[in-house]
Motif scaffolding. Structure first.
Motif, short mmCIF file in Angstrom:
data_model
loop_
_atom_site.label_atom_id
_atom_site.label_comp_id
_atom_site.label_asym_id
_atom_site.label_seq_id
_atom_site.Cartn_x
_atom_site.Cartn_y
_atom_site.Cartn_z
N ASP A 31 4.69 -2.50 1.01
CA ASP A 31 5.78 -2.14 1.90
C ASP A 31 7.11 -2.52 1.26
OD1 ASP A 31 7.12 -1.38 4.24
OD2 ASP A 31 7.17 -3.46 4.92
N THR A 32 8.02 -1.57 1.15
CA THR A 32 9.30 -1.84 0.48
C THR A 32 10.48 -1.63 1.41
OG1 THR A 32 9.29 0.45 -0.33
CG2 THR A 32 8.43 -1.25 -1.81
N SER A 81 14.31 -3.06 1.03
CA SER A 81 14.53 -3.52 -0.35
C SER A 81 14.82 -2.31 -1.23
CB SER A 81 13.31 -4.27 -0.88
OG SER A 81 12.25 -3.36 -1.15
N GLU A 140 13.34 -1.95 -4.08
CA GLU A 140 12.17 -1.76 -4.93
C GLU A 140 11.39 -0.50 -4.51
OE1 GLU A 140 11.22 -3.52 -7.57
OE2 GLU A 140 13.03 -4.74 -7.38
N PRO A 163 8.01 1.83 -4.03
CA PRO A 163 6.59 1.52 -3.83
C PRO A 163 5.77 1.92 -5.05
CG PRO A 163 7.15 3.53 -2.67
CD PRO A 163 8.44 2.97 -3.21
N TRP A 206 2.15 5.72 -2.49
CA TRP A 206 2.61 6.25 -1.21
C TRP A 206 1.96 7.61 -0.97
CZ3 TRP A 206 5.21 6.40 -5.74
CH2 TRP A 206 5.76 7.61 -6.16
#
Length: 338
Positions: free
Chosen positions: A162-163, A166, A168, A170, A173
């Motif tokens: 889970d991003t 953020s 970042e 994934p 997905w």
């Protein structure tokens, strides 16, 4: 280009049973309840044990294995509480003692745009983040409902890890889409591993199952359609797989499973050679085991064992909806603190 194929002889399951099972699964989802922090409430231990025993009788779970996992989790939790931990062993015991849970983080349950987090919880209800990525599994996955219509289209998007919140990206997905009106289920996934050479570290796949086409094929009206299909794409190769059922004179299902792998561009001859090597190794393995009696299961024997697992489930399939109704009732009656 060589193909890998295998034909399964399976016990049939009526379409009506499948439809009742899907409806019961929707009931389980509807009856989920969450506590004040959004964590999924689970039935009491007595109800869980009863449901597991029944699932074991129906061949849905391995009762001995499930019980062993529960005992291991209890022992790990006790050791953590008593401080019976060797140096460097705390993280390992924390993972063993944790159990997977679901947190409703935003929106109302099952409504579009509602958002969930799959996570590991300690015995005290605190999220655990495994230090080793290999232990995480689905833990840390974010799930968003994009549509929910039990008679129409229900779909969820997922990202792992889970991003949300953020910058970042994934690693994995995709989406899962169930179309109740058309009797289809589609699962898509994309993977991009961090690091240089994104073209080598990226891949995508899709699995699609069509119940109408499946049962039409069994009645002799399916034509050339493949009711279950799998495709995967990578810069080096494309993979296609499919299942095609035929009803035998005895009324059973004869299901042909095919896997086709083709290289791309200059990699085509290398992938073809690899496929030939894999198929030849399977044959040598079977011949060696037949000659020496090593006792190690061949790939064909492992496939037959998978078919055996289906046999146990298929024979009890008419009773599965009833078990799911019991689970739904237990979920609806779950209360905090259990």
């Amino acid at each position: 280009m060589p193909r890998l194929s295998h034909t399964f002889d399976l016990t049939p399951v009526d379409r009506e049973v499948v439809d009742r099972t899907v409806a019961a699964l929707h009931e389980v989802a509807r009856n989920c309840r969450f506590d004040g922090r959004g964590w999924l409430l689970t039935p009491d231990e007595e109800s869980v044990e009863r449901l597991l025993r029944r699932a074991d009788e129906l061949g849905l779970v391995d009762g001995e294995e499930a019980e062993q996992l529960r005992q291991d989790r209890k022992r790990a939790a006790e050791r953590l509480r008593e401080g019976d931990v060797a140096p460097g062993q705390e993280d390992e015991l924390a993972v063993q003692a944790a159990k997977i849970s679901l947190q409703l983080q935003r929106g109302r349950h099952l409504e579009p745009r509602s958002r969930y987090l799959v996570a590991e919880l300690s015995p005290e209800g605190v999220p655990v983040d495994p230090a080793d990525d290999a232990d995480k599994g689905w833990s840390g996955t974010g799930v968003t409902v994009t549509a929910w219509d039990e008679r129409g289209v229900s779909s969820v998007d997922y990202v792992m890890p889970d991003t949300a919140g953020s910058a970042e990206p994934p690693v994995t997905w995709g989406a899962v889409v169930h179309n109740g009106a058309e009797g289809t289920l589609t699962w898509t996934v994309r993977v991009r591993l961090p690091g240089r050479g994104a073209w080598l570290r990226s891949a995508s796949a899709e699995a699609h199952a069509d119940l109408d086409t499946w049962y039409a094929a069994l009645s002799g009206g399916g034509g050339a359609d493949r009711p279950v299909r799998l495709s995967a794409d990578h810069a080096l190769a494309r993979v296609e797989g499919w299942l095609v059922p035929v009803r035998t004179a005895e009324g059973r299902w004869s299901v042909e499973a095919v896997l086709d792998v083709r290289g791309r561009g200059v990699f085509r001859p290398f992938v073809a050679a690899a496929m030939w090597a894999v198929r030849s190794s399977f044959r040598r393995e079977e011949a060696r085991n037949a000659r020496l009696g090593t006792g190690e299961p061949t790939v064909r024997e492992q496939l037959d064992r998978a078919a055996g697992a289906w046999e146990r489930i298929a024979r009890s399939a008419p009773q599965v909806p009833e078990l799911l109704h019991e689970l739904a009732a237990a979920m609806a009656g779950a209360v905090p603190g259990v």
